[in-house]
Design an enzyme around this catalytic site. Sequence first.
Site, short mmCIF file in Angstrom:
data_model
loop_
_atom_site.label_atom_id
_atom_site.label_comp_id
_atom_site.label_asym_id
_atom_site.label_seq_id
_atom_site.Cartn_x
_atom_site.Cartn_y
_atom_site.Cartn_z
CG ASN A 83 38.01 33.29 42.96
OD1 ASN A 83 38.34 34.54 43.36
ND2 ASN A 83 37.90 32.48 44.07
CE1 TYR A 133 39.93 31.35 47.02
CE2 TYR A 133 41.72 29.85 47.94
CZ TYR A 133 41.17 31.30 47.41
OH TYR A 133 42.13 32.18 47.68
CE LYS A 137 42.91 33.13 43.54
NZ LYS A 137 42.67 34.63 43.16
#
Length: 301
Positions: A83, A133, A137
């Site tokens: 990411n 996460y 991102k």
Amino acid sequence: VLLVLGAGGFVGRHVTALARSAGLRVLGAARAAAAPPRGWPGLDLAAGPAAALEGALRAVAPDVVVNCVGATGGDQRRLVAANVVAVSQLLRAMAQAVPKARLVHIGSAAEYGLVEAGARVQESAAPCPVGAYGVTKLAGTQLVLAARADGLDAVVLRVFNLIGPGTPASTLPGRLVRDLRQAQAAGGRVTTGPLTAFRDFVDVRDVAGAVLAAAAVGVGVPEVLNIGSGRATQLAELASSLAAISGAAGVVDAASQGNGSPRSAGVPWQQADISRAAAALGWSPATGLRESLRDMWDAAG
Ligand SMILES: NC(=O)c1ccc[n+]([C@@H]2O[C@H](COP(=O)([O-])OP(=O)(O)OC[C@H]3O[C@@H](n4cnc5c(N)ncnc54)[C@H](OP(=O)(O)O)[C@@H]3O)[C@@H](O)[C@H]2O)c1
């Protein structure tokens, strides 16, 4: 040429399929060297060497690069590699090899983190992700926006919770379909974490449509666009709808306490304001919740 990176993944498969069916010249690029499509060597974007990616981009000479590479789970190393590092490598290689190409990057609603309950979140909201996460991102998005400030033609699609055919079991809807199908075949009940949170569920085929619209629209597209349904659905409603489709209403037992998904633990509400995407792309989601869930159920059979 439209180059789709991560074409073997859930989102990448749908983007590639829609682009093909729309008659576009599309190259779906995968990481695995074993079965690269013609014209793409198969590259791990996070591993380098930079020259390999630059060479591959020069050879393909895409007008648009769609970045569907990413990791939605796994440990922090994996999340950072897919990411953040992969995005950084891609941006550098595009600046060197195809500086005029447009980048359509797939971001995530997890970048917002906690938002005002009961309200539609706008792209101008200050992002405040709650887990690894969302943090990775957001870092990827910030890299894209920095490259855009340096002249890259780039747009980030901030995608909300995905449903539709092929939704993986790493998401709650995908897991529910898998477990309900098992319960249907072998009996038993389906247990979940708490289902009190609200999420904005959008069909992956509508997301693919938004990607193609973002690929085609003229210059001057806003830097970040929410891609959702614009509706908030309680997880309990999603679960009971799927249970009803399975023919086993009442088979889901939700825990009253617990954390839910590690991607969004502690986030009780998410709902997208999609007016900017509608204005900039002429896009709006076309698939209703029930239709998405029904197609998702049928595709898993
Ligand atoms: N799924 C959701 O609910 C959701 C919601 C909002 C946003 N998104 C975003 O959508 C994007 C795609 O997600 P997805 O659900 O399609 O995930 P996915 O099914 O896991 O697909 C990810 C793809 O990225 C590839 N990849 C990972 N690391 C790579 C690397 N270092 N080099 C080259 N390729 C690499 C994977 O290749 P391999 O097959 O070789 O592993 C795979 O094809 C991600 O950015 C995700 O954050 C997803």
